[in-house]
Design a protein around this motif. Structure first.
Motif, PDB file in Angstrom:
ATOM      1  N   LEU A   1       0.637  -1.154   0.088  1.00 47.04           N
ATOM      2  CA  LEU A   1       0.053   0.184  -0.043  1.00 47.04           C
ATOM      3  C   LEU A   1       0.972   1.058  -0.318  1.00 47.04           C
ATOM      4  CD1 LEU A   1      -3.177   1.270   0.666  1.00 47.04           C
ATOM      5  CD2 LEU A   1      -2.785   1.249   2.715  1.00 47.04           C
ATOM      6  N   LEU A   2       1.634   1.356   1.005  1.00 52.03           N
ATOM      7  CA  LEU A   2       2.808   2.267   0.887  1.00 52.03           C
ATOM      8  C   LEU A   2       3.795   2.476  -0.579  1.00 52.03           C
ATOM      9  CD1 LEU A   2       3.663   4.661   2.460  1.00 52.03           C
ATOM     10  CD2 LEU A   2       5.540   3.055   3.476  1.00 52.03           C
ATOM     11  N   HIS A   3       3.784   1.397  -0.578  1.00 52.63           N
ATOM     12  CA  HIS A   3       5.190   1.063  -1.730  1.00 52.63           C
ATOM     13  C   HIS A   3       3.992   2.169  -2.938  1.00 52.63           C
ATOM     14  CE1 HIS A   3       7.213  -0.882  -4.986  1.00 52.63           C
ATOM     15  NE2 HIS A   3       7.388   0.271  -5.386  1.00 52.63           N
ATOM     16  N   LEU A   4       2.850   1.362  -3.196  1.00 57.20           N
ATOM     17  CA  LEU A   4       2.473   2.437  -4.605  1.00 57.20           C
ATOM     18  C   LEU A   4       1.512   4.185  -4.655  1.00 57.20           C
ATOM     19  CD1 LEU A   4      -0.501   1.178  -6.532  1.00 57.20           C
ATOM     20  CD2 LEU A   4      -1.637   1.647  -5.238  1.00 57.20           C
ATOM     21  N   LEU A   5       0.725   3.937  -2.950  1.00 59.70           N
ATOM     22  CA  LEU A   5       0.823   6.078  -2.793  1.00 59.70           C
ATOM     23  C   LEU A   5       2.436   7.069  -2.825  1.00 59.70           C
ATOM     24  CD1 LEU A   5      -1.163   5.069   0.446  1.00 59.70           C
ATOM     25  CD2 LEU A   5      -2.165   5.697  -1.968  1.00 59.70           C
ATOM     26  N   LEU A   6       3.212   5.779  -2.754  1.00 57.20           N
ATOM     27  CA  LEU A   6       4.499   7.044  -1.996  1.00 57.20           C
ATOM     28  C   LEU A   6       4.949   6.820  -3.974  1.00 57.20           C
ATOM     29  CD1 LEU A   6       6.875   6.047   0.351  1.00 57.20           C
ATOM     30  CD2 LEU A   6       5.768   7.947  -0.253  1.00 57.20           C
TER      31      LEU A   6
ATOM     32  N   PRO B   1       3.228  10.227  -5.963  1.00 57.60           N
ATOM     33  CA  PRO B   1       2.570  11.711  -4.241  1.00 57.60           C
ATOM     34  C   PRO B   1       1.591  12.321  -5.144  1.00 57.60           C
ATOM     35  CG  PRO B   1       4.878  10.921  -4.964  1.00 57.60           C
ATOM     36  CD  PRO B   1       4.439  10.253  -5.754  1.00 57.60           C
ATOM     37  N   GLY B   2       0.628  12.525  -4.740  1.00 55.43           N
ATOM     38  CA  GLY B   2      -0.328  13.434  -5.166  1.00 55.43           C
ATOM     39  C   GLY B   2      -1.652  12.788  -6.101  1.00 55.43           C
ATOM     40  N   ARG B   3      -1.311  11.894  -6.322  1.00 59.85           N
ATOM     41  CA  ARG B   3      -2.429  11.076  -7.432  1.00 59.85           C
ATOM     42  C   ARG B   3      -3.546  10.167  -6.178  1.00 59.85           C
ATOM     43  NH1 ARG B   3      -1.706   6.144 -11.332  1.00 59.85           N
ATOM     44  NH2 ARG B   3      -3.970   5.543 -11.282  1.00 59.85           N
ATOM     45  N   ALA B   4      -4.639  10.820  -6.396  1.00 62.34           N
ATOM     46  CA  ALA B   4      -5.488   9.983  -5.967  1.00 62.34           C
ATOM     47  C   ALA B   4      -5.950   8.785  -5.774  1.00 62.34           C
ATOM     48  CB  ALA B   4      -6.782  11.075  -5.842  1.00 62.34           C
ATOM     49  N   PHE B   5      -6.421   7.888  -5.236  1.00 59.54           N
ATOM     50  CA  PHE B   5      -6.449   6.672  -5.407  1.00 59.54           C
ATOM     51  C   PHE B   5      -8.049   6.068  -4.553  1.00 59.54           C
ATOM     52  CE2 PHE B   5      -1.719   6.174  -5.942  1.00 59.54           C
ATOM     53  CZ  PHE B   5      -1.862   5.076  -6.823  1.00 59.54           C
ATOM     54  N   SER B   6      -8.932   6.403  -5.367  1.00 61.81           N
ATOM     55  CA  SER B   6      -9.853   4.910  -4.868  1.00 61.81           C
ATOM     56  C   SER B   6      -9.673   4.272  -3.888  1.00 61.81           C
ATOM     57  CB  SER B   6     -11.058   4.723  -5.660  1.00 61.81           C
ATOM     58  OG  SER B   6     -10.605   3.610  -6.779  1.00 61.81           O
ATOM     59  N   ARG B   7     -10.864   3.850  -3.275  1.00 64.89           N
ATOM     60  CA  ARG B   7     -10.454   2.497  -1.909  1.00 64.89           C
ATOM     61  C   ARG B   7     -10.805   1.766  -2.495  1.00 64.89           C
ATOM     62  NH1 ARG B   7     -12.775   6.389   1.265  1.00 64.89           N
ATOM     63  NH2 ARG B   7     -12.605   6.650   3.174  1.00 64.89           N
TER      64      ARG B   7
ATOM     65  N   ALA C   1      -3.458  10.624  14.537  1.00 65.66           N
ATOM     66  CA  ALA C   1      -4.798  11.631  14.529  1.00 65.66           C
ATOM     67  C   ALA C   1      -5.462  12.517  13.168  1.00 65.66           C
ATOM     68  CB  ALA C   1      -5.632  11.168  15.946  1.00 65.66           C
ATOM     69  N   GLU C   2      -3.491  13.033  13.395  1.00 68.64           N
ATOM     70  CA  GLU C   2      -4.137  14.418  12.673  1.00 68.64           C
ATOM     71  C   GLU C   2      -2.892  14.219  11.059  1.00 68.64           C
ATOM     72  OE1 GLU C   2      -5.730  17.980  12.185  1.00 68.64           O
ATOM     73  OE2 GLU C   2      -6.647  16.950  14.301  1.00 68.64           O
ATOM     74  N   PRO C   3      -3.028  12.986   9.941  1.00 70.29           N
ATOM     75  CA  PRO C   3      -2.412  12.999   9.824  1.00 70.29           C
ATOM     76  C   PRO C   3      -1.588  13.593   8.119  1.00 70.29           C
ATOM     77  CG  PRO C   3      -4.419  11.588   9.307  1.00 70.29           C
ATOM     78  CD  PRO C   3      -4.802  11.944  10.189  1.00 70.29           C
ATOM     79  N   TYR C   4      -0.823  13.762   8.597  1.00 70.15           N
ATOM     80  CA  TYR C   4       0.148  14.872   7.465  1.00 70.15           C
ATOM     81  C   TYR C   4       0.298  14.216   6.340  1.00 70.15           C
ATOM     82  CZ  TYR C   4       2.465  18.184   5.097  1.00 70.15           C
ATOM     83  OH  TYR C   4       3.410  19.719   4.879  1.00 70.15           O
ATOM     84  N   TRP C   5       0.913  12.925   6.179  1.00 71.58           N
ATOM     85  CA  TRP C   5       1.341  12.551   4.751  1.00 71.58           C
ATOM     86  C   TRP C   5       0.411  11.662   4.156  1.00 71.58           C
ATOM     87  CZ3 TRP C   5       5.378  14.730   2.394  1.00 71.58           C
ATOM     88  CH2 TRP C   5       6.614  15.791   4.078  1.00 71.58           C
ATOM     89  N   LEU C   6      -0.190  10.845   4.763  1.00 73.13           N
ATOM     90  CA  LEU C   6      -0.691   9.779   3.668  1.00 73.13           C
ATOM     91  C   LEU C   6      -2.920  10.356   4.181  1.00 73.13           C
ATOM     92  CD1 LEU C   6      -0.827   6.134   4.281  1.00 73.13           C
ATOM     93  CD2 LEU C   6      -2.989   7.602   2.703  1.00 73.13           C
TER      94      LEU C   6
ATOM     95  N   VAL D   1     -13.846   9.754  -1.894  1.00 76.87           N
ATOM     96  CA  VAL D   1     -12.344   9.622  -3.583  1.00 76.87           C
ATOM     97  C   VAL D   1     -12.293   8.126  -2.562  1.00 76.87           C
ATOM     98  CG1 VAL D   1     -11.340   8.947  -4.418  1.00 76.87           C
ATOM     99  CG2 VAL D   1     -12.309  11.525  -4.640  1.00 76.87           C
ATOM    100  N   GLY D   2     -11.009   8.860  -1.919  1.00 79.53           N
ATOM    101  CA  GLY D   2     -10.101   7.544  -1.312  1.00 79.53           C
ATOM    102  C   GLY D   2      -8.780   8.156  -0.291  1.00 79.53           C
ATOM    103  N   TYR D   3      -7.912   7.575  -0.998  1.00 79.86           N
ATOM    104  CA  TYR D   3      -6.460   7.880  -0.173  1.00 79.86           C
ATOM    105  C   TYR D   3      -5.312   9.248  -0.962  1.00 79.86           C
ATOM    106  CZ  TYR D   3      -8.897   5.534   3.832  1.00 79.86           C
ATOM    107  OH  TYR D   3      -9.734   5.524   4.106  1.00 79.86           O
ATOM    108  N   ARG D   4      -4.545   9.497  -0.537  1.00 75.73           N
ATOM    109  CA  ARG D   4      -3.268   9.722  -1.983  1.00 75.73           C
ATOM    110  C   ARG D   4      -2.655  10.159  -0.266  1.00 75.73           C
ATOM    111  NH1 ARG D   4      -6.019  15.014  -3.626  1.00 75.73           N
ATOM    112  NH2 ARG D   4      -5.273  16.487  -1.652  1.00 75.73           N
ATOM    113  N   MET D   5      -0.940  10.435  -1.391  1.00 74.75           N
ATOM    114  CA  MET D   5      -0.112  10.535  -0.794  1.00 74.75           C
ATOM    115  C   MET D   5       0.177  11.954  -1.172  1.00 74.75           C
ATOM    116  SD  MET D   5       1.999   9.171   1.646  1.00 74.75           S
ATOM    117  CE  MET D   5       2.442   7.581   1.728  1.00 74.75           C
ATOM    118  N   ARG D   6       0.250  12.600   0.027  1.00 73.25           N
ATOM    119  CA  ARG D   6       0.706  14.572  -0.357  1.00 73.25           C
ATOM    120  C   ARG D   6       2.034  14.856  -1.224  1.00 73.25           C
ATOM    121  NH1 ARG D   6      -0.197  19.357   2.190  1.00 73.25           N
ATOM    122  NH2 ARG D   6      -1.354  18.678   4.114  1.00 73.25           N
ATOM    123  N   GLU D   7       2.062  15.530  -2.026  1.00 71.63           N
ATOM    124  CA  GLU D   7       3.077  16.124  -2.709  1.00 71.63           C
ATOM    125  C   GLU D   7       3.868  17.086  -2.143  1.00 71.63           C
ATOM    126  OE1 GLU D   7       2.749  16.999  -7.715  1.00 71.63           O
ATOM    127  OE2 GLU D   7       1.182  17.587  -6.197  1.00 71.63           O
ATOM    128  N   ALA D   8       4.945  16.197  -1.798  1.00 70.27           N
ATOM    129  CA  ALA D   8       6.303  16.976  -0.959  1.00 70.27           C
ATOM    130  C   ALA D   8       6.857  18.256  -1.376  1.00 70.27           C
ATOM    131  CB  ALA D   8       7.477  16.396  -0.887  1.00 70.27           C
TER     132      ALA D   8
END
Ligand code: CA
Length: 234
Positions: free
Chosen positions: A167-172, A175-181, A216-221, A227-234
């Motif tokens: 999961l981390l590999h795909l998101l990382l 970065p910046g791309r949103a993936f649906s569940r 509780a306050e996620p910054y990166w993920l 939609v779902g989830y995305r990794m923040r763009e640095a």
């Protein structure tokens, strides 16, 4: 800067000494061998950054050493420059798949030889850093070493389950791309879980506990609402 080590395998003492002298003058660390046997032994023991190889050697000849170097997984990537009196001979070696990187015909000028060596060492250096890049993903404090299958947060190694790792590999990787569940479920778990998107949420929550400073306050993920989830763009 680290000095590169060059092994010269050449049975003519005059040429051997002349080449060694010129390479040392350039700042390289030089090692010498006068027979094929000695040369092959030193390739394995010293693992030089480049080999200068005379083709016509007593005993084990240059062709055979070339093949040995290319067939051994440990020495396979060592660049080889052939030294030869016969251009046709060198052509033949270069034409082989297991062959050398370049050749210089005798008599050659030290300046020409040095230019060839520099060109090859530069190329190897570049390839190496590119390969390193591909094997490591970095975002903020998170670093994935794909080759060693390890993950670090602020230089501290963390332990992930295989699914969390994927999961981390795909998101990382995006970065910046949103993936649906649904997409994540389909691609990381396969169809048999289709429909139960809570599986994704559970894994995201666990992953956040491991990579986020404040889960509780996620910054990166990030959660992308609706939609779902995305990794923040640095
Ligand atoms: Ca020779």
């Amino acid at each position: 800067m680290q000095k590169e080590r060059i092994l010269i395998i050449e049975d003519e003492p005059n040429i051997l000494e002349l080449v060694a002298y010129n390479l040392e003058k350039e700042g390289w660390i030089v090692s010498k061998a006068m027979t094929g046997e000695e040369g092959w032994r030193k390739v394995q023991e010293e693992h030089p950054d480049l080999v200068l190889l005379d083709l016509m050697l007593p005993g084990v000849d240059g062709m055979e050493i070339c093949r040995n170097i290319r067939q051994n997984p440990v020495t396979r990537d060592i660049p080889i420059i052939i030294l030869t009196a016969k251009a046709e001979e060198a052509d033949r070696v270069l034409g082989l798949e297991s062959g050398a990187d370049d050749y210089v015909t005798k008599p050659f000028s030290p300046r020409e030889l040095i230019a060839r060596i520099r060109a090859i060492l530069r190329r190897v250096d570049k390839n190496f850093s590119k390969a390193e890049e591909r094997e490591t993903l970095v975002l903020g404090p998170i670093k994935m070493d794909l080759r060693r299958h390890k993950v670090f947060v602020k230089e501290e190694e963390i332990s992930l389950t295989p699914k969390e790792f994927d999961l981390l590999h795909l998101l990382l990787s995006h970065p910046g791309r949103a993936f649906s569940r649904e997409y994540l479920l389909e691609n990381l778990w396969g169809y048999e879980f289709f429909g139960d998107t809570r599986t994704v949420d559970v894994h995201v929550r666990r992953l956040r506990q491991k990579i986020e400073e404040d889960p509780a306050e996620p910054y990166w993920l990030e959660t992308v609402r609706g939609v779902g989830y995305r990794m923040r763009e640095a």
